[in-house]
Design a protein around this motif. Structure first.
Motif, mmCIF file in Angstrom:
data_model
loop_
_atom_site.group_PDB
_atom_site.id
_atom_site.type_symbol
_atom_site.label_atom_id
_atom_site.label_comp_id
_atom_site.label_asym_id
_atom_site.label_seq_id
_atom_site.Cartn_x
_atom_site.Cartn_y
_atom_site.Cartn_z
ATOM 1 N N VAL A 40 1.240 -1.238 0.004
ATOM 2 C CA VAL A 40 -0.108 -0.127 0.108
ATOM 3 C C VAL A 40 0.619 0.986 0.430
ATOM 4 O O VAL A 40 0.540 1.843 -0.905
ATOM 5 N N THR A 43 2.221 2.100 -3.424
ATOM 6 C CA THR A 43 0.977 2.232 -4.157
ATOM 7 C C THR A 43 0.649 4.222 -4.133
ATOM 8 O O THR A 43 0.121 5.112 -4.357
ATOM 9 N N ARG A 44 1.393 4.381 -3.169
ATOM 10 C CA ARG A 44 1.442 6.419 -2.437
ATOM 11 C C ARG A 44 2.516 7.098 -2.550
ATOM 12 O O ARG A 44 2.989 8.270 -2.317
ATOM 13 N N LYS A 48 6.668 4.909 -7.615
ATOM 14 C CA LYS A 48 4.993 3.965 -7.637
ATOM 15 C C LYS A 48 6.215 2.744 -8.097
ATOM 16 O O LYS A 48 5.035 1.603 -8.686
ATOM 17 N N ARG A 68 -11.182 -1.795 -14.334
ATOM 18 C CA ARG A 68 -10.932 -1.803 -13.516
ATOM 19 C C ARG A 68 -10.211 -3.294 -13.395
ATOM 20 O O ARG A 68 -8.436 -3.011 -12.624
ATOM 21 N N ALA A 72 -6.112 -2.606 -13.301
ATOM 22 C CA ALA A 72 -5.236 -3.179 -11.677
ATOM 23 C C ALA A 72 -4.282 -4.201 -12.285
ATOM 24 O O ALA A 72 -2.622 -3.352 -11.622
ATOM 25 N N THR A 158 -10.446 -4.895 1.896
ATOM 26 C CA THR A 158 -10.636 -3.801 2.332
ATOM 27 C C THR A 158 -11.695 -3.374 3.692
ATOM 28 O O THR A 158 -11.380 -2.698 4.391
ATOM 29 N N LEU A 298 -14.402 3.180 -3.745
ATOM 30 C CA LEU A 298 -12.829 3.100 -4.403
ATOM 31 C C LEU A 298 -11.832 3.003 -4.003
ATOM 32 O O LEU A 298 -11.244 2.999 -4.878
ATOM 33 N N GLU A 299 -12.031 2.975 -2.402
ATOM 34 C CA GLU A 299 -11.160 2.116 -1.866
ATOM 35 C C GLU A 299 -11.416 0.648 -2.019
ATOM 36 O O GLU A 299 -9.197 0.309 -2.821
ATOM 37 N N SER A 302 -8.914 0.717 -5.293
ATOM 38 C CA SER A 302 -7.409 1.380 -5.458
ATOM 39 C C SER A 302 -6.721 -0.040 -4.439
ATOM 40 O O SER A 302 -5.575 -0.542 -5.000
ATOM 41 N N HIS A 303 -7.453 -0.801 -2.829
ATOM 42 C CA HIS A 303 -6.168 -1.903 -3.227
ATOM 43 C C HIS A 303 -6.604 -2.873 -4.067
ATOM 44 O O HIS A 303 -5.694 -3.923 -3.738
ATOM 45 N N VAL A 305 -4.583 -2.641 -6.932
ATOM 46 C CA VAL A 305 -3.808 -2.845 -7.256
ATOM 47 C C VAL A 305 -2.743 -3.235 -6.284
ATOM 48 O O VAL A 305 -1.951 -4.074 -6.352
#
Length: 321
Positions: A40, A43-44, A48, A68, A72, A158, A298-299, A302-303, A305
């Protein structure tokens, strides 16, 4: 245990392929989630990328449309520093009569390390795994109604980030369960983590009777299905997989099983709202709640990936010299 569940593991219980969440067990499922947690922060970051799959080649072979999932997987492979080749079914030689096996063997001859397969037929990913050369990994990006394992894993990932005691939760899976590979993957992933109260909720025509064997409770009434639920997972109505007798018009479905501000109130006040996407607004979900304060939709994206990075790294990154 299904054939796909058996052949995806090595003799010592490690991942060889990822075809289904069935049979992963608590320890391996937790290891995948913990590995994803470690990715995680990557990815931030401003940069990256990590070098775990440098020199490896990943092929995304998609015979069904996807935004998606394909994006991903592509991002995950790039962020692990792999080389990535994207092939869509309509642009492959299968349109000229080449078989799936021919396609696999042709691409294997180019020294590919991993295939991500998305196909409309249940069992397609297992077929590839059974015929793949030694050292070539197969990841199931969704096959027919059978399984979508990385979606199931990103869903429980999640949930765990918000409600760590996954085993003690009440989870309601709502909508078109009959055609949903996501529902089956979610059920197996939740059960691997010990969740006891898993409910499937939908009209009788969209809830398959064989789910009784999976140890879930079946509800044909939204109020009872969502009562005091900790997590509400909505499913997309898959009109492309059904004929008219399955389903009333979208507005009629929404009146009976759609989620809005009122019906979300049947669940606990802090219940998580989830959806694998794409959303049919006004059918399975009303616009005001789709991205409201309880939504983690939306989480999930993101998760996805981080989960796919974890699976790729665990399968072919571990053998990097």
């Amino acid at each position: 245990m299904s054939g796909a569940a058996r052949i995806q593991l090595t003799d010592d219980g490690r991942l060889r392929h990822l075809l289904t969440t069935e049979g992963l067990g608590r320890a391996l499922t937790t290891e995948i989630l913990d590995t994803a947690e470690s990715f995680v922060p990557v990815t931030r970051n401003d940069v990256k990328k990590v070098p775990l799959l440098r020199g490896r080649t990943v092929v995304n072979l998609f015979f069904e449309a996807s935004t998606r999932t394909r994006s991903a997987f592509e991002l995950a492979a790039h962020r692990l520093s792999a080389d990535v080749l994207n092939i869509e079914g309509r642009s492959s030689s299968t349109t000229k009569g080449e078989t799936l096996l021919d396609t696999l063997k042709t691409l294997e001859s180019m020294h590919v390390d991993m295939f991500v397969i998305r196909h409309g037929e249940s069992g397609a990913a297992e077929f590839f795994a059974r015929h793949a050369a030694p050292g070539v990994a197969i990841l199931n990006g969704g096959d027919g109604r059978h399984a979508h394992p990385t979606q199931g894993l990103l869903d429980v990932f999640t949930i765990r980030r918000h409600k760590p005691d996954v085993a003690g939760l009440s989870v309601a899976i709502v909508g078109d369960v009959l055609h949903s590979r996501v529902a089956r993957s979610d059920i197996h992933a939740l059960q691997a983590l010990g969740t006891q109260d898993i409910r499937v909720v939908g009209p009788k025509t969209l809830v398959p009777p064989e789910l009784d064997a999976l140890g879930v409770s079946v509800h044909h009434d939204l109020r009872s299905g969502l009562a005091d639920a900790d997590v509400v997972m909505l499913l997309r109505l898959q009109r492309e997989r059904m004929s008219g007798h399955y389903l009333p018009a979208g507005s009629a479905f929404h009146r009976g099983f759609g989620l809005n501000e009122h019906t979300l109130g049947y669940a606990k006040p802090d219940a998580l709202l989830m959806h694998p996407g794409p959303i049919n607004r006004g059918v399975e979900i009303a616009a005001p709640v789709a991205y409201g304060k309880q939504s983690v939709i939306l989480e999930q994206v993101s998760h996805g990936v981080a989960i796919r990075m974890a699976v790729m790294a665990m399968i072919i990154g571990a053998h990097q010299s």
